[in-house]
Design a protein around this motif. Structure first.
Motif: not given
Length: 273
Positions: A35-42
């Protein structure tokens, strides 16, 4: 439809719309996906020594990015805000191409490449693989900061593409890892395999009452030396975070453990002191 996840030792049963323990793996269109493919938090341009990597490209900087989620639950987690929460809706989505372009722009500021860090990156190994493949095309260094608690199918994908690793060896007993809801053998396997093909450094965060015995450090240092006595070991001071309320690690205790490790290893560093 359900499927047993093969990413790590947990073997979670995944279903459409239902996530695994890590908050990232799920089933979509009948496949185990992130689900976190390509998702950046920091994201930050960090000194390489902050990873910590002491003997890999010293004096340089590296674009460091994190997402969210983790397959462990360490009560002393330093980044629990992103590792222990589902941040799917609050992350920025970027492509591997965009991330590499940013890394290339930052070469003007002594950036050498991309490091995946802050949370557990390997639960999102597909994005790491795709990004690192592009890094190799542009002469960018590739770095992973990880707990190493994943199965061989993940290592097979990322090992050929990774220049340097810092792997957290959080304890050297099975009980210590069970207390963290982890698996020691998975981590040892990652260290062994990575050290065959990449630069590897190891970090042990010393938490009072958990992993601070002289006996445990001696066994750990002996084991690391059996792989390669030139593998650097970072013995790091703990400070209370998240659920862990113990006082910070006594500095004299760290120095005692440092002397033990130095009997077997050629490069031992104290951190957070």
């Amino acid at each position: 439809m359900s499927e047993k996840c093969d990413i790590c030792f947990r073997g979670c049963t995944l279903e459409e719309g239902r996530n695994g323990y890590c908050k990232v793996r799920t089933i979509k269109d009948g496949k185990n996906v992130s689900r976190s493919y390509g998702l950046i938090s920091s994201a930050a341009l960090d000194p390489i020594e902050k990873k910590p990597l002491a003997l890999f490209e010293p004096g340089s900087y590296i674009l460091s990015v994190g997402s969210y989620g983790c397959n462990l639950s360490c009560p002393f987690c330093q980044n629990h805000e992103i590792s222990q929460n589902d941040l799917y809706s609050s992350c920025e989505r970027v492509s591997a191409q965009e991330l590499v372009r940013q890394a290339l722009r930052l070469k003007a500021y002594d950036n050498i490449g991309i490091a995946f860090t802050y949370n557990e990156p390997l639960i999102n190994y597909e994005f790491i693989r795709d990004t690192f493949e592009l890094c190799k095309e542009h002469d960018l260094k590739t770095v992973l900061i990880t707990s190493g608690a994943v199965n061989d199918c993940v290592l097979d994908e990322v090992l050929p593409l990774t220049d340097a690793w810092n792997i957290d060896l959080k304890s050297f007993t099975e009980k210590g890892y069970k207390d963290l809801k982890g698996d020691l053998e998975s981590v040892k396997n990652c260290i062994v395999r990575a050290s065959r093909v990449s630069h590897v450094e190891i970090t042990t965060l010393v938490v009072p009452g958990r992993n601070d015995s002289a006996k445990e450090m001696e066994e750990e240092a002996k084991w690391i030396a059996s792989i390669n006595p030139d593998i650097p070991l970072h013995i790091t001071r703990y400070f209370p975070r998240w659920k862990e309320k113990e006082e910070p690690t006594d500095i004299d205790k760290l120095k005692e453990l440092e002397e033990i490790a130095k009997k077997y290893l050629n490069h031992v560093f104290l951190g957070n002191i």
